[in-house]
Design an enzyme around this catalytic site. Structure first.
Site, PDB file in Angstrom:
ATOM      1  N   GLY A 201      11.942   3.504  57.351  1.00 19.75           N
ATOM      2  CA  GLY A 201      11.934   2.437  58.350  1.00 19.75           C
ATOM      3  C   GLY A 201      12.262   2.890  59.763  1.00 19.75           C
ATOM      4  CG  HIS A 202      14.471   6.098  60.817  1.00 18.95           C
ATOM      5  ND1 HIS A 202      14.914   5.298  59.793  1.00 18.95           N
ATOM      6  CD2 HIS A 202      15.568   6.753  61.266  1.00 18.95           C
ATOM      7  CE1 HIS A 202      16.214   5.467  59.639  1.00 18.95           C
ATOM      8  NE2 HIS A 202      16.648   6.347  60.526  1.00 18.95           N
TER       9      HIS A 202
ATOM     10  CB  SER B  29       7.053   1.042  58.346  1.00 17.73           C
ATOM     11  OG  SER B  29       8.298   0.938  59.012  1.00 17.73           O
TER      12      SER B  29
ATOM     13  CE1 TYR C 256      10.924  16.675  66.374  1.00 21.74           C
ATOM     14  CE2 TYR C 256      12.060  18.739  66.804  1.00 21.74           C
ATOM     15  CZ  TYR C 256      11.869  17.402  67.075  1.00 21.74           C
ATOM     16  OH  TYR C 256      12.630  16.810  68.028  1.00 21.74           O
TER      17      TYR C 256
ATOM     18  CE1 TYR D 214      10.335  12.868  67.893  1.00 20.04           C
ATOM     19  CE2 TYR D 214       9.550  13.855  69.912  1.00 20.04           C
ATOM     20  CZ  TYR D 214      10.411  13.856  68.847  1.00 20.04           C
ATOM     21  OH  TYR D 214      11.365  14.846  68.752  1.00 20.04           O
TER      22      TYR D 214
HETATM   23  C1  LIG Z   1      17.036   8.209  65.076  1.00 18.11           C
HETATM   24  C2  LIG Z   1      15.725   8.919  64.829  1.00 18.11           C
HETATM   25  C3  LIG Z   1      15.693  10.304  64.852  1.00 18.11           C
HETATM   26  C4  LIG Z   1      14.495  10.993  64.590  1.00 18.11           C
HETATM   27  N1  LIG Z   1      14.507  12.358  64.574  1.00 18.11           N
HETATM   28  C5  LIG Z   1      13.367  13.032  64.252  1.00 18.11           C
HETATM   29  C6  LIG Z   1      13.349  14.447  64.128  1.00 18.11           C
HETATM   30  O1  LIG Z   1      14.365  15.116  64.307  1.00 18.11           O
HETATM   31  N2  LIG Z   1      12.191  15.055  63.806  1.00 18.11           N
HETATM   32  C7  LIG Z   1      11.042  14.345  63.596  1.00 18.11           C
HETATM   33  O2  LIG Z   1      10.012  14.946  63.268  1.00 18.11           O
HETATM   34  N3  LIG Z   1      11.030  13.005  63.713  1.00 18.11           N
HETATM   35  C8  LIG Z   1      12.151  12.335  64.023  1.00 18.11           C
HETATM   36  N4  LIG Z   1      12.128  10.971  64.109  1.00 18.11           N
HETATM   37  C9  LIG Z   1      10.854  10.265  63.929  1.00 18.11           C
HETATM   38  C10 LIG Z   1      10.515  10.095  62.465  1.00 18.11           C
HETATM   39  O3  LIG Z   1      10.014  11.310  61.941  1.00 18.11           O
HETATM   40  C11 LIG Z   1       9.450   9.020  62.310  1.00 18.11           C
HETATM   41  O4  LIG Z   1       9.944   7.798  62.782  1.00 18.11           O
HETATM   42  C12 LIG Z   1       9.004   8.888  60.854  1.00 18.11           C
HETATM   43  O5  LIG Z   1       7.802   8.187  60.812  1.00 18.11           O
HETATM   44  C13 LIG Z   1      10.048   8.180  60.022  1.00 18.11           C
HETATM   45  O6  LIG Z   1       9.656   8.060  58.693  1.00 18.11           O
HETATM   46  P1  LIG Z   1      10.254   6.836  57.849  1.00 18.11           P
HETATM   47  O7  LIG Z   1       9.721   6.921  56.473  1.00 18.11           O
HETATM   48  O8  LIG Z   1      11.730   6.797  58.045  1.00 18.11           O
HETATM   49  O9  LIG Z   1       9.678   5.613  58.666  1.00 18.11           O
HETATM   50  P2  LIG Z   1       8.840   4.319  58.269  1.00 18.11           P
HETATM   51  O10 LIG Z   1       9.060   3.394  59.413  1.00 18.11           O
HETATM   52  O11 LIG Z   1       9.186   3.837  56.923  1.00 18.11           O
HETATM   53  O12 LIG Z   1       7.365   4.862  58.265  1.00 18.11           O
HETATM   54  C14 LIG Z   1       6.748   5.452  59.373  1.00 18.11           C
HETATM   55  C15 LIG Z   1       5.232   5.484  59.176  1.00 18.11           C
HETATM   56  O13 LIG Z   1       4.912   6.137  57.947  1.00 18.11           O
HETATM   57  C16 LIG Z   1       4.294   5.224  57.037  1.00 18.11           C
HETATM   58  N5  LIG Z   1       4.860   5.443  55.704  1.00 18.11           N
HETATM   59  C17 LIG Z   1       6.154   5.323  55.353  1.00 18.11           C
HETATM   60  N6  LIG Z   1       6.299   5.601  54.054  1.00 18.11           N
HETATM   61  C18 LIG Z   1       5.080   5.898  53.572  1.00 18.11           C
HETATM   62  C19 LIG Z   1       4.593   6.250  52.277  1.00 18.11           C
HETATM   63  N7  LIG Z   1       5.419   6.352  51.220  1.00 18.11           N
HETATM   64  N8  LIG Z   1       3.276   6.473  52.119  1.00 18.11           N
HETATM   65  C20 LIG Z   1       2.435   6.364  53.183  1.00 18.11           C
HETATM   66  N9  LIG Z   1       2.837   6.023  54.419  1.00 18.11           N
HETATM   67  C21 LIG Z   1       4.156   5.802  54.618  1.00 18.11           C
HETATM   68  C22 LIG Z   1       4.628   3.859  57.573  1.00 18.11           C
HETATM   69  O14 LIG Z   1       3.704   2.886  57.134  1.00 18.11           O
HETATM   70  C23 LIG Z   1       4.601   4.101  59.059  1.00 18.11           C
HETATM   71  O15 LIG Z   1       3.281   4.159  59.510  1.00 18.11           O
HETATM   72  C24 LIG Z   1      13.305  10.267  64.354  1.00 18.11           C
HETATM   73  C25 LIG Z   1      13.346   8.871  64.343  1.00 18.11           C
HETATM   74  C26 LIG Z   1      14.539   8.189  64.572  1.00 18.11           C
HETATM   75  C27 LIG Z   1      14.553   6.685  64.571  1.00 18.11           C
END
Ligand SMILES: Cc1cc2nc3c(=O)[nH]c(=O)nc-3n(C[C@H](O)[C@H](O)[C@H](O)COP(=O)(O)OP(=O)(O)OC[C@H]3O[C@@H](n4cnc5c(N)ncnc54)[C@H](O)[C@@H]3O)c2cc1C
Ligand SMILES: *[C@@H]1O[C@H](CO)[C@@H](O)[C@H](O)[C@H]1NC(C)=O
Ligand SMILES: *[C@@H]1O[C@H](CO)[C@@H](O)[C@H](O)[C@H]1NC(C)=O
Ligand SMILES: *[C@@H]1O[C@H](CO)[C@@H](O)[C@H](O)[C@H]1NC(C)=O
Ligand SMILES: *[C@@H]1O[C@H](CO)[C@@H](O)[C@H](O)[C@H]1NC(C)=O
Ligand SMILES: CC(=O)N[C@H]1CO[C@H](CO)[C@@H](O)[C@@H]1O
Length: 530
Positions: free
Chosen positions: A110-111, A117, A187, A473
């Site tokens: 959810g990030h 998402s 990364y 990002y």
């Molecule tokens: C505080 C913070 C720090 C961060 N630091 C870094 C960092 O150091 N390095 C870096 O590379 N990035 C970083 N990010 C960015 C992060 O990599 C992205 O926000 C990433 O998309 C987060 O994945 P999530 O599953 O938590 O997010 P979500 O919001 O759940 O998903 C992000 C995207 O991926 C899709 N998705 C999620 N799960 C699946 C699944 N199972 N199958 C297919 N699609 C899916 C979603 O639909 C959406 O499009 C950071 C973000 C935050 C908020």
């Protein structure tokens, strides 16, 4: 006459708004009735289903939503949340949403910076994977299977639980979901030595648009290529990844050295641009400029922190720095030796002595922020740096992270995975602006304007044609061109920034695996080259 006409128009448009809502209710009923017939009955899907009327609906929606901007009373809500507890629930959700005309939003950690998402403008359900979070480490084979809903912190903890000389290259934030984070690249400070998360993924399990579970072999190399850097959500639902663990020494060294403008930050940053991407692969030095109060009174200044990770002991780091980057003036007293897993806590900003169990904490609270990204291929001249600091002082609350490239990143071809930003980059920038809950959603436009001012100032120094951006990002403002007619033309605007020449190949994969564009969102890959 005129008034009654516009009244009628108003009533009509109200009806237009109401009708789809009414039908979506019944499609929701049909969707919910459909789920059990495609789910494993030993894991009742009803127990994984949160309808709007369920008292846990709102807490569940919020639990994994990181961005407060998309948690307001006017933000569109899902019709239901399916928090899968079994892989068959994922299959059922895809099959039943498709047959009933509902969109799904897939969520892992959810990030997503733009809430993609868990928010959509059409009737939708959230397919949440936070319960699918197992991590199986094979120390002897140096591999692991990790489910999408597991977090980076949980992964780091579990690796360290089995070995202090293995690691995995992924993000600094400890609550990123493997589903979204890895599929967007992933990364962190191991990047110069070991590349991105996707460079260390060897297999995956995915639910396709027909509800079938595929692995690397059955999905085909083109789809396996696409989900490594192209984002998962355009192609299917990632259930799990098989990753290669990487070797790290038992002791690593971290440091933070800060310099204000008055202490010569401009010269040191200029030098950093020349050396950071050419240093030993073992050494990663992030630059973080931000505005602070000046020491001499009320005037603001810029301070630049240089945050380092060295894969080895300080007695090796110090001579290396003296040789290649003496301008920073790193000293023994700046160096902290620790295990790799402790360094993940350090990089997250946690104080020395923080317990390793902290890695298991599930999402921190939501907050207000906006992020943007850039790539830099030529050193910014000192005059340019000075101009950037001036703009930063003007917009004050915007800060940056400059992450060095080079090393392993230069060795992997831009076409090896869908992630295209490889050799030729000196560093990547993340722009950040944060604001408080008190300022709230009303302050969003003001802060987005501030970050855009700095982004505009950076135009002459950033990559161009296209101005590249990093998928993880997420930034909807790099978006599509409203003047364009076809979905391909629209998507080409963000597609070329995020994927460069890999975009066309991504569209071809998409047209094979999801020709009807079921897996669709604001920045998804279109299903056709037209
Ligand atoms: C505080 C913070 C720090 C961060 N630091 C870094 C960092 O150091 N390095 C870096 O590379 N990035 C970083 N990010 C960015 C992060 O990599 C992205 O926000 C990433 O998309 C987060 O994945 P999530 O599953 O938590 O997010 P979500 O919001 O759940 O998903 C992000 C995207 O991926 C899709 N998705 C999620 N799960 C699946 C699944 N199972 N199958 C297919 N699609 C899916 C979603 O639909 C959406 O499009 C950071 C973000 C935050 C908020
Ligand atoms: C809410 O949903 C959960 C998960 O499906 C279920 O266990 C619980 O009984 C529901 N509660 C109510 C009040 O409907
Ligand atoms: C590994 O995890 C178990 C269970 O959580 C714990 O009891 C043990 O102390 C951990 N061992 C190490 C070396 O971290
Ligand atoms: C603060 O900034 C103002 C305007 O730029 C300048 O005139 C003044 O000398 C500065 N004060 C200090 C203490 O640097
Ligand atoms: C952490 O603190 C302890 C005790 O305060 C100290 O001995 C140790 O050197 C510190 N470690 C690091 C990495 O700073
Ligand atoms: C008519 C129109 O706006 N065309 C634009 C479509 O998008 C491309 C970028 O991919 C622009 O170059 C065109 O001008």
């Amino acid at each position: 006459m005129k008034a009654s006409m516009s009244l009628r128009l108003l009533v009509c448009s109200l009806l237009l708004v109401l009708v789809p809502l009414a039908t979506s209710d019944t499609s929701l009923d049909r969707f919910l009735k459909c789920l059990p017939s495609h789910s494993d009955s030993s894991y009742p899907v009803s127990r994984a289903t949160y309808r709007i009327t369920n008292s846990s609906f709102e807490p569940t929606l919020r639990a994994y939503a990181k961005a407060s901007r998309f948690l307001t009373s006017t933000t569109p809500k899902p019709l239901a949340i399916i928090a899968a507890t079994h892989e068959s629930h994922v299959q059922a959700t895809v099959i039943c949403a498709k047959s009933n005309g509902l969109q799904i939003r897939i969520r892992s950690g959810g990030h997503d910076y733009e809430g993609l998402s868990y928010v959509s403008n059409v009737p939708f359900v959230i397919l949440d994977t936070f319960n699918l979070r197992s991590i199986d480490i094979d120390v002897a084979g140096k591999t692991a299977w990790i489910q999408s809903g597991a977090t980076t912190g949980e992964l780091y903890y579990n690796i360290a639980n089995k070995s202090n000389v293995l690691a995995f290259p992924a993000g600094v934030c400890l609550t990123l979901g493997a589903g979204g984070h890895f599929s967007g690249g992933g990364y962190g400070p191991l990047m110069r030595k070991h590349g991105l998360s996707i460079d260390n993924i060897v297999d995956a399990k995915i639910v396709d648009v027909n509800g079938k579970i595929l692995d690397r072999k059955s999905m085909g190399e083109d789809l396996f290529w696409a989900i490594r850097g192209g984002g998962g959500a355009s192609f299917g639902v990632i259930l799990s990844w098989k990753i290669n663990l990487v070797d790290v020494p038992p002791k690593v060294t971290t440091f933070t050295v800060s310099k204000t403008l008055e202490q010569g930050a401009t010269d040191v940053v200029y030098r950093w641009q020349e050396v950071a991407s050419k240093l030993d692969k073992e050494l990663f030095i992030r630059v973080m400029p931000r505005v602070v109060d000046g020491s001499s009174g009320s005037n603001k200044t810029v301070t630049v922190s240089f945050i380092g990770l060295f894969l080895g002991p300080s007695c090796k780091l110090l001579p290396l720095m003296k040789n290649s980057f003496p301008e920073l003036g790193l000293q023994q007293k700046d160096c902290n030796e620790m295990s790799w897993v402790e360094s993940t806590l350090y990089w997250f900003g946690l104080p020395n002595g923080t317990s390793i169990e902290t890695l298991l904490n599930r999402p921190t609270r939501a907050s207000f922020f906006k992020r943007k990204s850039d790539y830099v291929k030529r050193a910014i001249p000192k005059k340019g740096l000075e101009k950037i600091w001036q703009t930063m002082i003007k917009v004050e609350r915007v800060w940056m992270q400059w992450n060095p490239y080079g090393g392993r990143m230069d060795e992997i071809p831009a076409t090896a995975t869908a992630f295209p930003h490889r050799a030729g980059n000196l560093f990547k920038i993340q722009y950040s602006v944060d604001w408080s809950d008190q300022e709230g959603i009303e302050a969003a436009n003001h802060h987005i304007d501030l970050i855009t001012q700095l982004y505009d100032t950076m135009t002459p120094y950033a990559s161009s044609n296209p101005r590249e951006a990093f998928l993880n990002y997420r930034d909807v403002d790099i978006g599509s061109n409203p003047g364009n007619q076809t979905s391909f033309e629209k998507a080409k605007v963000y597609g070329s920034k995020l994927f460069k020449n890999n975009f066309i190949r991504l569209v071809k994969v998409k047209s094979r695996v999801d020709p009807d564009d079921f897996f669709k969102y604001e920045q998804s890959i279109p299903a056709s080259l037209k």
